[in-house]
Design a protein around this motif. Structure first.
Motif, PDB file in Angstrom:
ATOM      1  N   GLU A   1     -21.140  -2.570 -11.501  1.00 61.58           N
ATOM      2  CA  GLU A   1     -21.641  -3.890 -11.092  1.00 61.58           C
ATOM      3  C   GLU A   1     -21.618  -4.048  -9.568  1.00 61.58           C
ATOM      4  O   GLU A   1     -22.527  -4.625  -8.984  1.00 61.58           O
ATOM      5  CB  GLU A   1     -20.851  -5.010 -11.765  1.00 61.58           C
ATOM      6  N   LEU A   2     -20.591  -3.532  -8.928  1.00 61.74           N
ATOM      7  CA  LEU A   2     -20.521  -3.589  -7.466  1.00 61.74           C
ATOM      8  C   LEU A   2     -21.699  -2.837  -6.861  1.00 61.74           C
ATOM      9  O   LEU A   2     -22.389  -3.354  -5.978  1.00 61.74           O
ATOM     10  CB  LEU A   2     -19.216  -2.981  -6.952  1.00 61.74           C
ATOM     11  N   TYR A   3     -21.931  -1.629  -7.333  1.00 63.18           N
ATOM     12  CA  TYR A   3     -23.031  -0.836  -6.786  1.00 63.18           C
ATOM     13  C   TYR A   3     -24.376  -1.518  -7.017  1.00 63.18           C
ATOM     14  O   TYR A   3     -25.246  -1.488  -6.144  1.00 63.18           O
ATOM     15  CB  TYR A   3     -23.031   0.574  -7.383  1.00 63.18           C
ATOM     16  N   GLU A   4     -24.542  -2.161  -8.159  1.00 62.58           N
ATOM     17  CA  GLU A   4     -25.793  -2.896  -8.407  1.00 62.58           C
ATOM     18  C   GLU A   4     -25.953  -4.029  -7.395  1.00 62.58           C
ATOM     19  O   GLU A   4     -27.052  -4.245  -6.878  1.00 62.58           O
ATOM     20  CB  GLU A   4     -25.826  -3.419  -9.845  1.00 62.58           C
ATOM     21  N   LYS A   5     -24.875  -4.732  -7.079  1.00 59.94           N
ATOM     22  CA  LYS A   5     -24.916  -5.792  -6.059  1.00 59.94           C
ATOM     23  C   LYS A   5     -25.297  -5.232  -4.694  1.00 59.94           C
ATOM     24  O   LYS A   5     -25.863  -5.934  -3.863  1.00 59.94           O
ATOM     25  CB  LYS A   5     -23.574  -6.517  -5.969  1.00 59.94           C
ATOM     26  N   LEU A   6     -24.950  -3.957  -4.462  1.00 62.30           N
ATOM     27  CA  LEU A   6     -25.253  -3.315  -3.181  1.00 62.30           C
ATOM     28  C   LEU A   6     -26.640  -2.667  -3.170  1.00 62.30           C
ATOM     29  O   LEU A   6     -27.009  -2.013  -2.203  1.00 62.30           O
ATOM     30  CB  LEU A   6     -24.180  -2.271  -2.856  1.00 62.30           C
ATOM     31  N   GLY A   7     -27.402  -2.836  -4.254  1.00 66.41           N
ATOM     32  CA  GLY A   7     -28.774  -2.340  -4.290  1.00 66.41           C
ATOM     33  C   GLY A   7     -28.985  -1.026  -5.008  1.00 66.41           C
ATOM     34  O   GLY A   7     -30.092  -0.493  -5.014  1.00 66.41           O
TER      35      GLY A   7
END
Length: 147
Positions: A118-124
Protein backbone atom coordinates in the motif's frame (compact mmCIF):
# COMPACT_ATOMS: atom_id res chain seq x y z
CA UNK A 1 26.92 -33.52 -27.94
CA UNK A 2 28.89 -36.73 -28.47
CA UNK A 3 26.74 -39.40 -30.13
CA UNK A 4 25.52 -41.98 -27.61
CA UNK A 5 26.86 -40.12 -24.52
CA UNK A 6 24.45 -38.43 -22.17
CA UNK A 7 26.45 -35.43 -20.97
CA UNK A 8 24.14 -34.76 -18.01
CA UNK A 9 25.01 -38.14 -16.46
CA UNK A 10 28.72 -37.32 -16.63
CA UNK A 11 28.35 -33.84 -15.13
CA UNK A 12 28.84 -33.01 -11.48
CA UNK A 13 27.33 -29.90 -9.92
CA UNK A 14 29.53 -28.16 -7.36
CA UNK A 15 28.97 -25.41 -4.83
CA UNK A 16 30.38 -22.28 -6.52
CA UNK A 17 33.22 -20.43 -4.80
CA UNK A 18 33.08 -16.63 -4.51
CA UNK A 19 35.50 -16.39 -7.45
CA UNK A 20 33.31 -18.73 -9.53
CA UNK A 21 30.22 -16.71 -8.62
CA UNK A 22 31.96 -13.54 -9.80
CA UNK A 23 33.04 -15.28 -13.02
CA UNK A 24 29.49 -16.50 -13.75
CA UNK A 25 28.08 -13.05 -13.02
CA UNK A 26 30.64 -11.36 -15.31
CA UNK A 27 29.89 -13.87 -18.10
CA UNK A 28 26.19 -13.05 -17.94
CA UNK A 29 27.05 -9.35 -17.84
CA UNK A 30 29.15 -9.63 -20.99
CA UNK A 31 26.36 -11.56 -22.72
CA UNK A 32 23.72 -9.00 -21.72
CA UNK A 33 25.93 -6.11 -22.84
CA UNK A 34 26.42 -7.82 -26.22
CA UNK A 35 22.65 -7.96 -26.72
CA UNK A 36 21.62 -4.60 -25.22
CA UNK A 37 24.63 -2.32 -24.66
CA UNK A 38 24.89 -0.90 -21.15
CA UNK A 39 24.13 2.79 -20.81
CA UNK A 40 25.93 3.41 -17.53
CA UNK A 41 29.42 3.02 -16.17
CA UNK A 42 30.01 1.56 -13.68
CA UNK A 43 27.32 -1.00 -14.37
CA UNK A 44 26.15 -1.03 -10.74
CA UNK A 45 25.79 2.09 -8.61
CA UNK A 46 24.53 1.63 -5.05
CA UNK A 47 22.17 4.02 -3.29
CA UNK A 48 22.16 2.85 0.33
CA UNK A 49 20.77 5.31 2.86
CA UNK A 50 19.74 5.26 6.50
CA UNK A 51 17.97 7.50 8.99
CA UNK A 52 19.33 7.72 12.51
CA UNK A 53 18.03 8.87 15.85
CA UNK A 54 21.32 9.75 17.48
CA UNK A 55 23.50 6.70 16.84
CA UNK A 56 20.54 4.33 16.37
CA UNK A 57 19.53 3.37 12.85
CA UNK A 58 15.74 3.61 12.69
CA UNK A 59 15.27 3.05 8.96
CA UNK A 60 17.07 2.47 5.74
CA UNK A 61 16.94 1.67 2.06
CA UNK A 62 19.26 -0.52 -0.01
CA UNK A 63 18.98 0.04 -3.75
CA UNK A 64 21.06 0.16 -6.87
CA UNK A 65 21.07 1.50 -10.39
CA UNK A 66 22.04 -1.18 -12.88
CA UNK A 67 23.32 -1.51 -16.45
CA UNK A 68 20.73 0.62 -18.27
CA UNK A 69 20.02 3.28 -15.61
CA UNK A 70 17.28 1.17 -14.01
CA UNK A 71 16.65 1.52 -10.27
CA UNK A 72 16.02 -1.58 -8.17
CA UNK A 73 14.83 -1.03 -4.61
CA UNK A 74 16.01 -4.13 -2.81
CA UNK A 75 15.30 -3.38 0.86
CA UNK A 76 13.24 -0.71 2.62
CA UNK A 77 12.85 -0.90 6.38
CA UNK A 78 11.69 1.41 9.15
CA UNK A 79 11.66 0.41 12.81
CA UNK A 80 8.11 -0.33 14.01
CA UNK A 81 7.79 2.62 16.38
CA UNK A 82 8.91 5.06 13.68
CA UNK A 83 6.50 3.95 10.95
CA UNK A 84 3.83 6.27 9.52
CA UNK A 85 6.02 9.32 10.11
CA UNK A 86 7.16 9.79 6.50
CA UNK A 87 10.58 8.14 6.85
CA UNK A 88 9.94 5.45 4.21
CA UNK A 89 8.67 8.05 1.74
CA UNK A 90 11.73 10.21 2.40
CA UNK A 91 14.08 7.27 1.80
CA UNK A 92 12.37 6.26 -1.46
CA UNK A 93 12.27 9.89 -2.62
CA UNK A 94 16.00 10.25 -1.90
CA UNK A 95 17.09 7.28 -4.00
CA UNK A 96 14.61 8.03 -6.80
CA UNK A 97 15.92 11.60 -6.95
CA UNK A 98 19.54 10.45 -7.20
CA UNK A 99 18.61 7.87 -9.82
CA UNK A 100 16.67 10.42 -11.90
CA UNK A 101 19.68 12.76 -11.81
CA UNK A 102 21.72 9.92 -13.37
CA UNK A 103 19.24 9.37 -16.20
CA UNK A 104 17.04 6.70 -14.63
CA UNK A 105 13.58 6.35 -16.18
CA UNK A 106 12.12 3.37 -14.30
CA UNK A 107 12.25 1.78 -10.85
CA UNK A 108 11.14 -1.65 -9.70
CA UNK A 109 10.87 -3.64 -6.49
CA UNK A 110 9.07 -6.55 -4.90
CA UNK A 111 7.17 -6.79 -1.65
CA UNK A 112 5.15 -9.39 0.23
CA UNK A 113 1.48 -8.96 1.15
CA UNK A 114 2.37 -8.32 4.81
CA UNK A 115 4.93 -5.64 3.95
CA UNK A 116 4.51 -2.29 2.21
CA UNK A 117 2.42 -2.80 -0.95
CA UNK A 118 0.00 0.00 0.00
CA UNK A 119 2.87 2.39 0.74
CA UNK A 120 4.45 1.74 -2.64
CA UNK A 121 1.09 2.29 -4.36
CA UNK A 122 0.82 5.68 -2.60
CA UNK A 123 4.29 6.46 -3.98
CA UNK A 124 3.16 5.71 -7.55
CA UNK A 125 4.25 2.10 -7.95
CA UNK A 126 1.95 -0.30 -9.81
CA UNK A 127 1.79 -4.08 -9.65
CA UNK A 128 2.99 -5.78 -12.82
CA UNK A 129 3.13 -9.31 -11.45
CA UNK A 130 2.04 -11.48 -8.56
CA UNK A 131 3.66 -14.68 -7.37
CA UNK A 132 0.93 -16.50 -5.48
CA UNK A 133 1.60 -18.76 -2.51
CA UNK A 134 5.04 -17.31 -1.93
CA UNK A 135 5.26 -18.32 0.86
CA UNK A 136 2.23 -20.56 1.08
CA UNK A 137 -0.91 -18.57 1.82
CA UNK A 138 0.72 -15.26 0.87
CA UNK A 139 1.55 -13.30 -2.26
CA UNK A 140 4.67 -11.56 -3.48
CA UNK A 141 4.04 -8.44 -5.57
CA UNK A 142 6.33 -7.12 -8.29
CA UNK A 143 5.93 -3.39 -8.78
CA UNK A 144 7.32 -0.66 -11.00
CA UNK A 145 7.19 3.09 -11.42
CA UNK A 146 8.10 5.37 -14.29
CA UNK A 147 10.40 8.11 -13.02
Amino acid sequence: MVKGVNIIETTTIYEATKEEQNYIDSCLGRYNNSKVPFTQNPTTIYFNKCIKDGDEVIGGILSYLYCWNILNIDVLWVKDEHRNKGFARALVDAVESEARAMGCHISHLDTFDWQAKELYEKLGYVVFGVLENCPEGHNRYYMSKKL
